[in-house]
Design a protein around this motif. Structure first.
Motif, PDB file in Angstrom:
ATOM      1  N   GLN A  44      -1.791  33.462 -47.139  1.00  0.00           N
ATOM      2  CA  GLN A  44      -1.284  34.212 -48.286  1.00  0.00           C
ATOM      3  C   GLN A  44      -1.608  33.504 -49.602  1.00  0.00           C
ATOM      4  O   GLN A  44      -1.815  34.158 -50.633  1.00  0.00           O
ATOM      5  CB  GLN A  44       0.233  34.413 -48.153  1.00  0.00           C
ATOM      6  N   ALA A  45      -1.689  32.177 -49.538  1.00  0.00           N
ATOM      7  CA  ALA A  45      -1.989  31.405 -50.747  1.00  0.00           C
ATOM      8  C   ALA A  45      -3.494  31.293 -51.011  1.00  0.00           C
ATOM      9  O   ALA A  45      -3.908  30.861 -52.096  1.00  0.00           O
ATOM     10  CB  ALA A  45      -1.385  30.004 -50.631  1.00  0.00           C
ATOM     11  N   ASN A  46      -4.309  31.706 -50.024  1.00  0.00           N
ATOM     12  CA  ASN A  46      -5.767  31.575 -50.172  1.00  0.00           C
ATOM     13  C   ASN A  46      -6.478  32.877 -49.793  1.00  0.00           C
ATOM     14  O   ASN A  46      -7.290  32.912 -48.854  1.00  0.00           O
ATOM     15  CB  ASN A  46      -6.280  30.425 -49.294  1.00  0.00           C
ATOM     16  N   PRO A  47      -6.205  33.966 -50.502  1.00  0.00           N
ATOM     17  CA  PRO A  47      -6.800  35.255 -50.142  1.00  0.00           C
ATOM     18  C   PRO A  47      -8.320  35.252 -50.256  1.00  0.00           C
ATOM     19  O   PRO A  47      -8.879  34.745 -51.228  1.00  0.00           O
ATOM     20  CB  PRO A  47      -6.174  36.222 -51.154  1.00  0.00           C
ATOM     21  N   GLY A  48      -8.975  35.789 -49.206  1.00  0.00           N
ATOM     22  CA  GLY A  48     -10.424  35.919 -49.214  1.00  0.00           C
ATOM     23  C   GLY A  48     -11.188  34.630 -48.991  1.00  0.00           C
ATOM     24  O   GLY A  48     -12.427  34.635 -49.024  1.00  0.00           O
ATOM     25  N   LYS A  49     -10.501  33.529 -48.720  1.00  0.00           N
ATOM     26  CA  LYS A  49     -11.173  32.240 -48.582  1.00  0.00           C
ATOM     27  C   LYS A  49     -11.300  31.765 -47.135  1.00  0.00           C
ATOM     28  O   LYS A  49     -11.927  30.733 -46.883  1.00  0.00           O
ATOM     29  CB  LYS A  49     -10.426  31.178 -49.392  1.00  0.00           C
ATOM     30  N   LEU A  50     -10.705  32.506 -46.187  1.00  0.00           N
ATOM     31  CA  LEU A  50     -10.708  32.061 -44.798  1.00  0.00           C
ATOM     32  C   LEU A  50     -11.488  33.032 -43.922  1.00  0.00           C
ATOM     33  O   LEU A  50     -11.353  34.249 -44.047  1.00  0.00           O
ATOM     34  CB  LEU A  50      -9.268  31.941 -44.282  1.00  0.00           C
ATOM     35  N   ASN A  51     -12.311  32.479 -43.027  1.00  0.00           N
ATOM     36  CA  ASN A  51     -13.107  33.286 -42.107  1.00  0.00           C
ATOM     37  C   ASN A  51     -12.503  33.267 -40.709  1.00  0.00           C
ATOM     38  O   ASN A  51     -11.999  32.239 -40.242  1.00  0.00           O
ATOM     39  CB  ASN A  51     -14.547  32.759 -42.038  1.00  0.00           C
ATOM     40  N   TYR A  52     -12.610  34.418 -40.042  1.00  0.00           N
ATOM     41  CA  TYR A  52     -12.024  34.601 -38.703  1.00  0.00           C
ATOM     42  C   TYR A  52     -13.078  35.224 -37.799  1.00  0.00           C
ATOM     43  O   TYR A  52     -13.759  36.177 -38.182  1.00  0.00           O
ATOM     44  CB  TYR A  52     -10.801  35.510 -38.834  1.00  0.00           C
ATOM     45  N   GLY A  53     -13.227  34.702 -36.583  1.00  0.00           N
ATOM     46  CA  GLY A  53     -14.270  35.186 -35.681  1.00  0.00           C
ATOM     47  C   GLY A  53     -13.872  36.435 -34.917  1.00  0.00           C
ATOM     48  O   GLY A  53     -12.792  36.488 -34.324  1.00  0.00           O
ATOM     49  N   THR A  54     -14.745  37.446 -34.916  1.00  0.00           N
ATOM     50  CA  THR A  54     -14.509  38.662 -34.143  1.00  0.00           C
ATOM     51  C   THR A  54     -15.704  38.915 -33.229  1.00  0.00           C
ATOM     52  O   THR A  54     -16.724  38.229 -33.305  1.00  0.00           O
ATOM     53  CB  THR A  54     -14.317  39.895 -35.049  1.00  0.00           C
ATOM     54  N   LEU A  55     -15.579  39.939 -32.393  1.00  0.00           N
ATOM     55  CA  LEU A  55     -16.686  40.378 -31.550  1.00  0.00           C
ATOM     56  C   LEU A  55     -17.242  41.706 -32.041  1.00  0.00           C
ATOM     57  O   LEU A  55     -17.876  42.440 -31.293  1.00  0.00           O
ATOM     58  CB  LEU A  55     -16.229  40.504 -30.089  1.00  0.00           C
ATOM     59  N   GLY A  56     -16.991  42.011 -33.301  1.00  0.00           N
ATOM     60  CA  GLY A  56     -17.506  43.245 -33.882  1.00  0.00           C
ATOM     61  C   GLY A  56     -16.420  44.273 -34.107  1.00  0.00           C
ATOM     62  O   GLY A  56     -15.267  44.085 -33.708  1.00  0.00           O
ATOM     63  N   PRO A  57     -16.762  45.398 -34.736  1.00  0.00           N
ATOM     64  CA  PRO A  57     -15.795  46.445 -35.033  1.00  0.00           C
ATOM     65  C   PRO A  57     -15.100  46.960 -33.775  1.00  0.00           C
ATOM     66  O   PRO A  57     -15.749  47.226 -32.766  1.00  0.00           O
ATOM     67  CB  PRO A  57     -16.649  47.546 -35.677  1.00  0.00           C
ATOM     68  N   GLY A  58     -13.786  47.063 -33.855  1.00  0.00           N
ATOM     69  CA  GLY A  58     -13.033  47.599 -32.740  1.00  0.00           C
ATOM     70  C   GLY A  58     -12.705  46.608 -31.651  1.00  0.00           C
ATOM     71  O   GLY A  58     -11.981  46.928 -30.703  1.00  0.00           O
ATOM     72  N   SER A  59     -13.218  45.385 -31.734  1.00  0.00           N
ATOM     73  CA  SER A  59     -12.953  44.397 -30.686  1.00  0.00           C
ATOM     74  C   SER A  59     -11.510  43.904 -30.762  1.00  0.00           C
ATOM     75  O   SER A  59     -10.836  44.019 -31.786  1.00  0.00           O
ATOM     76  CB  SER A  59     -13.916  43.214 -30.815  1.00  0.00           C
ATOM     77  N   GLY A  60     -11.020  43.343 -29.640  1.00  0.00           N
ATOM     78  CA  GLY A  60      -9.672  42.810 -29.604  1.00  0.00           C
ATOM     79  C   GLY A  60      -9.398  41.793 -30.699  1.00  0.00           C
ATOM     80  O   GLY A  60      -8.368  41.867 -31.377  1.00  0.00           O
ATOM     81  N   PRO A  61     -10.317  40.823 -30.909  1.00  0.00           N
ATOM     82  CA  PRO A  61     -10.090  39.879 -31.999  1.00  0.00           C
ATOM     83  C   PRO A  61      -9.994  40.555 -33.363  1.00  0.00           C
ATOM     84  O   PRO A  61      -9.202  40.138 -34.208  1.00  0.00           O
ATOM     85  CB  PRO A  61     -11.325  38.967 -31.924  1.00  0.00           C
ATOM     86  N   GLU A  62     -10.776  41.610 -33.580  1.00  0.00           N
ATOM     87  CA  GLU A  62     -10.698  42.294 -34.867  1.00  0.00           C
ATOM     88  C   GLU A  62      -9.364  43.030 -35.032  1.00  0.00           C
ATOM     89  O   GLU A  62      -8.811  43.109 -36.122  1.00  0.00           O
ATOM     90  CB  GLU A  62     -11.837  43.294 -35.038  1.00  0.00           C
ATOM     91  N   MET A  63      -8.820  43.545 -33.902  1.00  0.00           N
ATOM     92  CA  MET A  63      -7.511  44.200 -33.960  1.00  0.00           C
ATOM     93  C   MET A  63      -6.436  43.213 -34.428  1.00  0.00           C
ATOM     94  O   MET A  63      -5.553  43.544 -35.209  1.00  0.00           O
ATOM     95  CB  MET A  63      -7.123  44.754 -32.599  1.00  0.00           C
ATOM     96  N   PHE A  64      -6.539  41.981 -33.926  1.00  0.00           N
ATOM     97  CA  PHE A  64      -5.562  40.966 -34.336  1.00  0.00           C
ATOM     98  C   PHE A  64      -5.758  40.581 -35.796  1.00  0.00           C
ATOM     99  O   PHE A  64      -4.800  40.321 -36.517  1.00  0.00           O
ATOM    100  CB  PHE A  64      -5.666  39.733 -33.443  1.00  0.00           C
ATOM    101  N   LEU A  65      -7.012  40.552 -36.243  1.00  0.00           N
ATOM    102  CA  LEU A  65      -7.294  40.288 -37.652  1.00  0.00           C
ATOM    103  C   LEU A  65      -6.628  41.349 -38.534  1.00  0.00           C
ATOM    104  O   LEU A  65      -6.002  41.026 -39.551  1.00  0.00           O
ATOM    105  CB  LEU A  65      -8.795  40.275 -37.895  1.00  0.00           C
ATOM    106  N   LYS A  66      -6.759  42.611 -38.140  1.00  0.00           N
ATOM    107  CA  LYS A  66      -6.143  43.687 -38.917  1.00  0.00           C
ATOM    108  C   LYS A  66      -4.631  43.542 -38.922  1.00  0.00           C
ATOM    109  O   LYS A  66      -3.970  43.800 -39.934  1.00  0.00           O
ATOM    110  CB  LYS A  66      -6.567  45.044 -38.356  1.00  0.00           C
ATOM    111  N   TRP A  67      -4.076  43.143 -37.782  1.00  0.00           N
ATOM    112  CA  TRP A  67      -2.626  42.922 -37.711  1.00  0.00           C
ATOM    113  C   TRP A  67      -2.210  41.839 -38.715  1.00  0.00           C
ATOM    114  O   TRP A  67      -1.246  42.023 -39.473  1.00  0.00           O
ATOM    115  CB  TRP A  67      -2.222  42.512 -36.302  1.00  0.00           C
ATOM    116  N   MET A  68      -2.919  40.707 -38.720  1.00  0.00           N
ATOM    117  CA  MET A  68      -2.561  39.626 -39.644  1.00  0.00           C
ATOM    118  C   MET A  68      -2.675  40.078 -41.096  1.00  0.00           C
ATOM    119  O   MET A  68      -1.770  39.821 -41.907  1.00  0.00           O
ATOM    120  CB  MET A  68      -3.461  38.401 -39.399  1.00  0.00           C
ATOM    121  N   ASN A  69      -3.769  40.742 -41.420  1.00  0.00           N
ATOM    122  CA  ASN A  69      -3.959  41.162 -42.811  1.00  0.00           C
ATOM    123  C   ASN A  69      -2.897  42.168 -43.250  1.00  0.00           C
ATOM    124  O   ASN A  69      -2.430  42.128 -44.403  1.00  0.00           O
ATOM    125  CB  ASN A  69      -5.355  41.760 -42.992  1.00  0.00           C
TER     126      ASN A  69
END
Length: 333
Positions: free
Chosen positions: A152-177
């Motif tokens: 929250q203190a560093n918006p847009g500065k952190l990268n997160y690994g996914t397996l592409g659109p719709g992948s399980g990791p991306e779903m968790f990314l959307k949840w966090m955001n």
């Protein structure tokens, strides 16, 4: 077609079917008589790839043929699923499938090059993943609460690994955001192995993948586990809380299974199912699987079908989190 031709065909059809049937029975009795291709929808070196190669090494002498692993990583497993669906249903192409292949992709994409419910012959579920939320040690965070404050203190500065659109990791990314009012940037990779290496190298700061991808890196001090996505703590990292214990209301969601193209002959399905299920229940191999941070879960094709019904319900929950209408799938040139 004349009446005589139609009559001749009608008389000949039963005989032709009988010949085809007995030819099929004869082929099934000698199956397999050549190497079997296994399509793996993820990059070499990922825990799923490693487990499949270990499985192939164990099963080859038992069935008298080798398994040739073919990696088709990326794009949420869609190219691999397409290749599987288009293969000949003769038992010489098998495919690893997972939650994206069968449950998430059909909800995320229109115009998929395969039909998840019609284009595959289910053989057996194989195992459930113990996914883990990791961060780079450079962030200097020790808990999920610490991570929330940091992103929250560093918006847009952190990268997160996914397996592409719709992948399980991306779903968790959307949840966090969404839940944390954050702006973490998703970066697609072809598998958990490359994601783990990218996290250790500092290319990524956050990742959530199968724990087995990261076990070799834990001793380096470059990565840090914050929570495991399972109902219980893992014996491999018993000090790490579950997502629920860490205050994250997100369902454990990760599995891998075995299938073939639509129309795979039942004797072939039965033979492959028997061999895989037997291996995945042997104590020595179960111990190996547990060390890879997965939970063996083999069974019958019917049990796998019932499992998928529940899995698709869980996928609907994740899609609601994504809050995004389906988009047309567009393969990369």
């Amino acid at each position: 077609m004349t009446k005589l031709s139609r009559l001749s065909f009608a008389l000949a059809a039963p005989a032709l079917l009988a010949v085809a049937f007995w030819a099929f029975v004869a082929n099934a009795q000698t199956y397999p008589d050549r190497p079997i291709r296994v399509i793996v929808p993820i990059a070499p070196g990922s825990v799923t790839d490693v487990i499949m190669r270990a499985t192939a090494a164990e099963l080859a002498p038992r069935i008298g043929q080798t398994f040739v692993v073919e990696n088709k990583g990326g794009a949420s497993g869609i190219p691999a699923a397409q290749a599987c669906a288009q293969a000949a249903p003769d038992g010489y192409t098998l495919c690893l499938i997972y939650h994206n292949t069968m449950s998430i992709n059909p909800l995320m994409f229109n115009k998929l090059p395969y039909n998840a419910e019609k284009d595959f012959t289910l053989i057996t579920n194989l195992y459930l993943l113990v996914e883990t939320l990791f961060v780079s040690s450079s962030l200097n965070v020790n808990t999920v609460a610490d991570l929330k404050r940091y992103v929250q203190a560093n918006p847009g500065k952190l990268n997160y690994g996914t397996l592409g659109p719709g992948s399980g990791p991306e779903m968790f990314l959307k949840w966090m955001n969404q839940q944390w009012n954050a702006n973490i940037v998703g970066v697609p990779y072809r598998g958990g192995g490359p994601i783990a290496q990218a996290l250790a190298a500092g290319e990524l700061q956050i990742a959530k993948m199968g724990l087995g991808n990261f076990l070799g890196l834990l001793s380096t001090g470059k990565i840090k586990p914050l929570a495991v996505a399972s109902e219980r703590r893992s014996k491999l990292v018993p000090e790490v809380p579950t997502l629920a214990e860490a205050g994250i209301d997100f369902p454990p969601f990760g599995w891998w299974g075995l299938a073939g193209p639509k129309g795979l002959p039942k004797p072939v399905v039965d033979k492959i199912n028997t061999e895989f299920v037997k291996l995945y229940r042997e104590p020595k191999f179960v111990e190996y699987l547990e060390k890879q941070a997965v939970v063996p879960n083999p069974g019958t094709p019917a049990q796998f079908a019932e499992f998928l019904k529940k899995d698709r319900k869980a996928a609907e929950f994740l899609i609601r989190i994504a809050d995004k209408p389906p988009e047309d799938y567009k393969p990369k040139p």
